[in-house]
Design a protein around this motif. Structure first.
Motif, short mmCIF file in Angstrom:
data_model
loop_
_atom_site.label_atom_id
_atom_site.label_comp_id
_atom_site.label_asym_id
_atom_site.label_seq_id
_atom_site.Cartn_x
_atom_site.Cartn_y
_atom_site.Cartn_z
N ASP A 3 0.86 -1.20 0.00
CA ASP A 3 0.00 0.00 0.00
C ASP A 3 0.89 1.25 0.00
O ASP A 3 1.59 1.51 0.99
N PRO A 4 0.86 2.03 -1.08
CA PRO A 4 1.78 3.18 -1.17
C PRO A 4 1.55 4.23 -0.07
O PRO A 4 2.52 4.83 0.41
N ALA A 5 0.30 4.42 0.34
CA ALA A 5 0.03 5.43 1.37
C ALA A 5 0.64 5.00 2.70
O ALA A 5 1.26 5.80 3.42
N TYR A 6 0.50 3.71 3.01
CA TYR A 6 1.07 3.20 4.26
C TYR A 6 2.60 3.27 4.22
O TYR A 6 3.25 3.69 5.19
N ALA A 7 3.19 2.88 3.08
CA ALA A 7 4.64 2.92 2.94
C ALA A 7 5.16 4.35 3.12
O ALA A 7 6.16 4.59 3.80
N ALA A 8 4.45 5.31 2.54
CA ALA A 8 4.88 6.71 2.64
C ALA A 8 4.79 7.20 4.09
O ALA A 8 5.66 7.92 4.58
N GLU A 9 3.72 6.75 4.78
CA GLU A 9 3.56 7.19 6.17
C GLU A 9 4.70 6.65 7.04
O GLU A 9 5.32 7.39 7.81
N VAL A 10 5.02 5.36 6.89
CA VAL A 10 6.08 4.77 7.71
C VAL A 10 7.45 5.35 7.33
O VAL A 10 8.29 5.59 8.20
N ALA A 11 7.66 5.60 6.04
CA ALA A 11 8.94 6.21 5.62
C ALA A 11 9.12 7.56 6.31
O ALA A 11 10.23 7.90 6.75
N GLY A 12 8.04 8.32 6.43
CA GLY A 12 8.11 9.62 7.10
C GLY A 12 8.50 9.48 8.56
O GLY A 12 9.38 10.18 9.07
N VAL A 13 7.84 8.54 9.25
CA VAL A 13 8.15 8.29 10.67
C VAL A 13 9.62 7.86 10.80
O VAL A 13 10.35 8.31 11.69
N PHE A 14 10.06 6.99 9.90
CA PHE A 14 11.41 6.44 9.94
C PHE A 14 12.46 7.54 9.79
O PHE A 14 13.39 7.65 10.60
N PHE A 15 12.31 8.39 8.79
CA PHE A 15 13.33 9.43 8.58
C PHE A 15 13.31 10.46 9.70
O PHE A 15 14.36 10.95 10.13
N ASP A 16 12.13 10.78 10.20
CA ASP A 16 12.07 11.72 11.32
C ASP A 16 12.80 11.15 12.54
O ASP A 16 13.51 11.87 13.25
N GLU A 17 12.64 9.85 12.76
CA GLU A 17 13.30 9.23 13.90
C GLU A 17 14.81 9.16 13.70
O GLU A 17 15.59 9.46 14.62
N LEU A 18 15.26 8.79 12.50
CA LEU A 18 16.70 8.79 12.23
C LEU A 18 17.30 10.15 12.55
O LEU A 18 18.34 10.25 13.21
N LEU A 19 16.65 11.21 12.08
CA LEU A 19 17.21 12.55 12.26
C LEU A 19 17.17 12.97 13.73
O LEU A 19 18.12 13.58 14.22
N ARG A 20 16.12 12.60 14.42
CA ARG A 20 16.06 12.90 15.87
C ARG A 20 17.22 12.27 16.61
O ARG A 20 17.68 12.76 17.64
N GLN A 21 17.71 11.14 16.09
CA GLN A 21 18.80 10.40 16.75
C GLN A 21 20.16 10.76 16.17
O GLN A 21 21.17 10.17 16.56
N GLY A 22 20.21 11.67 15.20
CA GLY A 22 21.49 12.12 14.66
C GLY A 22 22.05 11.25 13.54
O GLY A 22 23.23 11.36 13.21
N VAL A 23 21.21 10.40 12.97
CA VAL A 23 21.66 9.53 11.86
C VAL A 23 21.36 10.24 10.54
O VAL A 23 20.20 10.55 10.24
N THR A 24 22.40 10.48 9.74
CA THR A 24 22.22 11.24 8.51
C THR A 24 22.35 10.39 7.25
O THR A 24 21.99 10.85 6.17
N THR A 25 22.90 9.19 7.37
CA THR A 25 22.96 8.25 6.24
C THR A 25 22.65 6.85 6.75
O THR A 25 23.09 6.47 7.85
N ALA A 26 21.90 6.07 5.94
CA ALA A 26 21.61 4.69 6.32
C ALA A 26 21.52 3.82 5.07
O ALA A 26 21.00 4.26 4.04
N LEU A 27 22.04 2.62 5.18
CA LEU A 27 21.83 1.58 4.16
C LEU A 27 20.63 0.78 4.65
O LEU A 27 20.69 0.16 5.71
N THR A 28 19.55 0.81 3.87
CA THR A 28 18.24 0.44 4.40
C THR A 28 17.57 -0.65 3.58
O THR A 28 17.55 -0.58 2.35
N PHE A 29 17.00 -1.62 4.27
CA PHE A 29 16.09 -2.57 3.63
C PHE A 29 14.73 -1.90 3.43
O PHE A 29 14.28 -1.11 4.27
#
Ligand code: GUN
Ligand code: ZN
Length: 425
Positions: free
Chosen positions: A105-131
């Motif tokens: 589901d593209p809408a669900y994938a987009a929502e989780v991707a948003g949460v994921f990147f916001d969390e990475l940045l909150r934790q100071g992670v600026t690059t990730a090799l991601t599944f």
């Protein structure tokens, strides 16, 4: 041009920490790409003299340091972090595969991707090799969001055409066609990079692994991303599925999946012959200790990896891993080091832990000179740390006698409250 004055942590080409208690980082935008790069850095007095007209932002009592690099994480597993199971294979079946099925589901994938990147940045992670997942829509969601934020990110469609439930399993020929189309859409688009991503040997047919190897040969500057020798039941399963191979690593070698920019998560149950092959092929290990402790997979052998010159860096492996925080991953790495060498243990230096999550990870990813060190010429992804973010941390940092003691205080006591600001090139 813009300059930032603060305490400054960088890494040199030998992986040694360089620290200026009053430092200056000067960055400038590349006219073609718009990407900000470091043009000069070092002690404030010396660097400021070389750039007398530059505008300076001053962050007193803060540390400017390279953005952290997560070498292995699953964005579609953001919501299953902390799901307990009796080891890897039951965990995959009970939580992981059902959770990943939803990413058609593209809408669900987009929502989780948003949460994921916001969390990475909150934790100071600026690059990730991601599944991502097997669904091409999950790949587009990932790259669309990374591009919007201007992040240097790598990922790719997961390949898994067997031993996988309906709704997640892909079809061999189509999976390779889809991978190549996504690769052509996203690889080297701005700061993005494509990773050819067979999930792990048990969930790919020989035809799919062969196709992945052929793609990897045709596009030699892409990444290869998979899992290797994480869990004893998994290793046994691989030896049953591929009876002709000497070892689990041998499966990937046979299909052309070992080279520069090939990254394998875990690499726990290896022997010295495997380590020699990893060294010779320049394949890298993503060390994921919070995941290995949580799932009871075992302990990465730092001493043996160093002895054979295996390239490695740190990864969170969320959702098998229990935290997005680089501080938690570095601390867990320290704990695992204490178990090394038949429990005689090594005591990994704090600056070496930090290097493995910044410049060392960049080097293992084939991004030496691009990110991770804040040396001149590298892209200016950095974090601004508050080393006194909590009362106990403040006390401990005030009493630190040297850089190693200060870094260890932050690793042991720090969390997202330390990450005050993240600046993306
Ligand atoms: N091996 C195959 N798939 C996975 C996964 O999603 N997480 C971990 N930790 N190991 C795996
Ligand atoms: Zn993983």
């Amino acid at each position: 041009m813009q300059a930032y004055r603060a305490q400054l942590l960088r890494f040199n080409a030998q992986g040694e920490a360089q620290y200026d208690s009053d430092g200056l980082l000067v960055v400038d935008g590349d006219p073609a790409s718009g990407i900000q790069r470091v043009v000069d850095a070092g002690p404030y007095r010396a660097v400021a003299q070389r750039h007398p007209r530059v505008s300076v932002i001053h962050w007193p009592n803060r540390i400017v340091a390279p953005g952290f690099i997560d070498m292995h994480v699953h964005y579609p597993q953001t919501d299953i972090i902390g799901s307990p199971a009796n080891g890897l294979l039951p965990w995959l079946e009970k939580y992981t595969f059902p959770a990943e099925t939803r990413f058609c589901d593209p809408a669900y994938a987009a929502e989780v991707a948003g949460v994921f990147f916001d969390e990475l940045l909150r934790q100071g992670v600026t690059t990730a090799l991601t599944f991502t997942t097997t669904h091409p829509t999950s790949v587009d969601a990932f790259f669309n969001r990374a591009e919007r934020y201007g992040l240097r990110m790598m990922g790719g469609k997961v390949l898994q055409d067997r031993n996988t439930p309906d709704g997640l399993r892909d079809e061999t020929e189509q999976s390779l066609i889809d991978s190549e189309a996504l690769l052509q859409r996203w690889h080297k688009k701005g700061r993005l990079g494509y990773a050819i991503t067979p999930r792990f040997a048990p969930t790919s047919s020989e035809a799919q692994l062969r196709g992945a190897g052929e793609l990897a040969a045709r596009y030699p500057d892409t990444w290869i991303h998979s899992h290797l020798s994480e869990n004893r039941d998994e290793v046994r399963w691989v030896s049953e599925l591929f009876p002709a191979t000497r070892s689990y690593l041998d499966v990937y070698q046979k299909f052309g999946l070992l080279r520069e920019r090939a990254v394998y998560a875990h690499c726990i149950h290896l022997d010295d012959a495997d380590r020699r092959v990893m060294h010779e092929t320049h394949a890298a290990a993503a060390v994921c200790p919070t995941s290995n402790l949580f799932l009871g997979s075992g302990f990465f052998d730092h001493e043996s990896a160093d002895r054979f010159g295996v390239r490695y860096g740190l990864g969170s492996d969320v959702g098998g891993g229990t935290s997005f925080s680089p501080f938690r991953t570095m601390l867990a790495t320290y704990f695992v080091g204490r178990e090394c060498r038949d429990k005689k243990g090594v005591s990994i230096a704090p600056s070496a832990l930090w290097w493995s999550h910044t410049g060392g990870a960049a080097r293992a990813l084939g991004l030496d000179g691009v990110i991770g060190t804040l040396q001149a010429g590298t892209e200016a992804d950095f974090v601004v740390l508050n080393p006194k973010a909590t009362p106990l941390l403040a006390r401990k940092v005030e009493r630190a006698q040297n850089l190693e003691e200060m870094l260890f205080a932050i690793i042991v006591l720090g969390d997202d409250r330390v990450i005050e600001r993240v600046v993306i090139a």
